[in-house]
Design a protein around this motif. Structure first.
Motif, PDB file in Angstrom:
ATOM      1  N   MET A 185       0.891  -1.135   0.033  1.00  0.00           N
ATOM      2  CA  MET A 185       0.118  -0.144   0.081  1.00  0.00           C
ATOM      3  C   MET A 185       0.808   1.223   0.027  1.00  0.00           C
ATOM      4  O   MET A 185       0.583   2.253  -0.750  1.00  0.00           O
ATOM      5  CB  MET A 185      -0.829  -0.195   1.170  1.00  0.00           C
ATOM      6  CG  MET A 185      -1.931  -1.181   1.127  1.00  0.00           C
ATOM      7  SD  MET A 185      -3.167  -1.095   2.485  1.00  0.00           S
ATOM      8  CE  MET A 185      -2.390  -1.557   3.679  1.00  0.00           C
ATOM      9  N   GLY A 186       1.992   1.268   0.931  1.00  0.00           N
ATOM     10  CA  GLY A 186       2.753   2.581   0.620  1.00  0.00           C
ATOM     11  C   GLY A 186       3.563   2.736  -0.516  1.00  0.00           C
ATOM     12  O   GLY A 186       3.691   3.770  -0.887  1.00  0.00           O
ATOM     13  N   SER A 187       4.028   1.565  -1.138  1.00  0.00           N
ATOM     14  CA  SER A 187       5.032   1.736  -2.224  1.00  0.00           C
ATOM     15  C   SER A 187       3.873   2.067  -3.446  1.00  0.00           C
ATOM     16  O   SER A 187       4.346   3.001  -4.237  1.00  0.00           O
ATOM     17  CB  SER A 187       5.859   0.410  -2.547  1.00  0.00           C
ATOM     18  OG  SER A 187       4.726  -0.604  -2.779  1.00  0.00           O
ATOM     19  N   ALA A 188       2.795   1.723  -3.628  1.00  0.00           N
ATOM     20  CA  ALA A 188       1.657   1.959  -4.479  1.00  0.00           C
ATOM     21  C   ALA A 188       1.552   3.531  -4.350  1.00  0.00           C
ATOM     22  O   ALA A 188       1.159   4.327  -5.450  1.00  0.00           O
ATOM     23  CB  ALA A 188       0.469   0.991  -4.364  1.00  0.00           C
ATOM     24  N   ARG A 189       1.250   3.957  -3.226  1.00  0.00           N
ATOM     25  CA  ARG A 189       1.222   5.418  -2.912  1.00  0.00           C
ATOM     26  C   ARG A 189       2.088   6.066  -3.626  1.00  0.00           C
ATOM     27  O   ARG A 189       2.061   7.067  -4.256  1.00  0.00           O
ATOM     28  CB  ARG A 189       0.781   5.735  -1.541  1.00  0.00           C
ATOM     29  CG  ARG A 189       1.064   7.285  -1.228  1.00  0.00           C
ATOM     30  CD  ARG A 189       0.072   8.286  -1.767  1.00  0.00           C
ATOM     31  NE  ARG A 189      -1.172   7.961  -1.752  1.00  0.00           N
ATOM     32  CZ  ARG A 189      -2.305   8.496  -2.208  1.00  0.00           C
ATOM     33  NH1 ARG A 189      -1.962   9.385  -3.364  1.00  0.00           N
ATOM     34  NH2 ARG A 189      -3.563   8.169  -2.185  1.00  0.00           N
ATOM     35  N   ILE A 190       3.380   5.943  -3.246  1.00  0.00           N
ATOM     36  CA  ILE A 190       4.580   6.545  -3.462  1.00  0.00           C
ATOM     37  C   ILE A 190       4.788   6.544  -5.222  1.00  0.00           C
ATOM     38  O   ILE A 190       5.024   7.270  -5.894  1.00  0.00           O
ATOM     39  CB  ILE A 190       5.975   5.576  -3.231  1.00  0.00           C
ATOM     40  CG1 ILE A 190       5.954   5.999  -1.522  1.00  0.00           C
ATOM     41  CG2 ILE A 190       7.171   6.463  -3.868  1.00  0.00           C
ATOM     42  CD1 ILE A 190       6.866   5.385  -0.850  1.00  0.00           C
ATOM     43  N   LEU A 191       4.353   5.363  -5.722  1.00  0.00           N
ATOM     44  CA  LEU A 191       4.342   5.147  -7.321  1.00  0.00           C
ATOM     45  C   LEU A 191       3.503   5.975  -7.911  1.00  0.00           C
ATOM     46  O   LEU A 191       3.954   6.629  -9.022  1.00  0.00           O
ATOM     47  CB  LEU A 191       4.185   3.707  -7.622  1.00  0.00           C
ATOM     48  CG  LEU A 191       4.427   3.081  -9.145  1.00  0.00           C
ATOM     49  CD1 LEU A 191       5.944   3.657  -9.586  1.00  0.00           C
ATOM     50  CD2 LEU A 191       4.101   1.906  -9.201  1.00  0.00           C
TER      51      LEU A 191
END
Length: 322
Positions: free
Chosen positions: A184-190
């Motif tokens: 979830m965190g990496s998807a937000r950053i991406l």
């Protein structure tokens, strides 16, 4: 600009790593709880490898970037067939033995045609999204039924060999939870970095979704397919791509319709969707055509890779990115 590129790279690395941890944790947990290898392989791993696309598209739709969400779904499918299967076949020619995999290809073609009919009016509305999500649920039920009634299929032994057996339940649940949080965190950053990149280069979020984001979210499928091919698990390598493409169309593409209904870029109907359909038909003819030998050879893998990079080059030139 430097911060955006750094965030994009960090987001992609975290996305790939967390997706891998999530799949390992989920499959180990399911196995410990007594779920059959076929259900783990077809359903748990299939949904797990599509989790990056689902999260990225969901966040993009919530952020008012439906083009990025749609581009991610279609671009991931194009990338899966042309780039991932192509690279895998270049590395190791792929044989197809599983009847389950053979039956999934016509279903994928049918789902693609239904999706095209829904998008042909140039709008992805709530009803379209609901239809796709309903199809997603039906496909899951069908795959559960297939897993229950397809004992002895060639792919079952391959799944059995891939399931982690050396984990305790707390460790498996820990990887599952950590993988989900980091996903979830990496998807937000991406998503943030992709939108910033589109703005910086003056291209649409659709193009960024079709290229950078699609390649990034498809990296788990690339890693899984190449690893499976190296272990002589060819049906997993191919089934992984077919299952992911099904979930992308029914689950990922449904999210912008349900969350942020609205018009779809005309290029999706005239350029990207027809290419996806054509690549899938080509893949079917190559792997399941009139030849007795069901195999994707190196020459055919190379052809798929060439088609992908020609498409990528056309996208970048047509959008003015280069």
């Amino acid at each position: 600009m430097l911060l955006t590129v750094a965030a994009l790279i960090l987001g992609l690395i975290l996305l790939v790593w967390s997706a891998d941890r999530f799949v390992i944790g989920a499959s180990a947990t399911a196995a410990i709880l007594g779920v059959s290898p076929l259900v783990v392989g077809i359903l748990v791993v299939g949904i797990g490898t599509s989790a990056p696309e689902m999260l990225v598209s969901g966040i993009a739709a919530f952020d008012g970037q439906p083009g990025l969400a749609v581009g991610n779904a279609l671009g991931s499918n194009i990338t899966n067939i042309a780039l991932i299967l192509g690279i895998t076949a270049l590395y190791i020619p792929l044989r197809v033995q599983s009847k389950l995999v053979t039956r999934e290809i016509p279903l994928l073609m049918l789902v693609m045609i239904i999706g095209y009919v829904l998008l042909r009016d140039g709008v992805l509305d709530f009803i379209d999204g609901a239809v796709l999500l309903t199809g997603f649920g039906l496909v899951i039920l069908r795959q559960l039924w297939e897993a229950k009634h397809s004992r002895g299929d060639a792919i079952e032994a391959e799944f059995e060999a891939e399931i982690p057996r050396d984990m305790t339940l707390p460790v498996a649940l820990g990887w599952l939870l950590l993988g989900l949080i980091l996903l979830m965190g990496s998807a937000r950053i991406l998503v943030w970095s992709a939108v910033e990149l589109a703005t910086a280069f003056g291209v649409s979020d659709l193009v960024i979704g079709l290229t950078v984001v699609a390649i990034g979210t498809s990296l788990p499928e690339l890693a899984a397919s190449v690893a499976a091919a190296r272990k002589n698990e060819h049906d997993i390598a191919i089934g992984n791509v077919v299952g992911s493409n099904l979930f992308n169309l029914l689950g990922v593409m449904a999210l912008p319709g349900v969350i942020a209904p609205g018009p779809v870029d005309a290029a999706v109907i005239s350029r990207d969707y027809p290419l996806m359909l054509g690549l899938t038909a080509l893949f079917y003819l190559v792997a399941f055509g009139p030849r007795k030998e069901r195999r994707i050879r190196r020459a055919e893998g190379g052809m798929l890779v060439v088609i992908y990079f020609a498409y990528l080059g056309y996208l970048l030139v047509d959008s003015g990115a280069i």
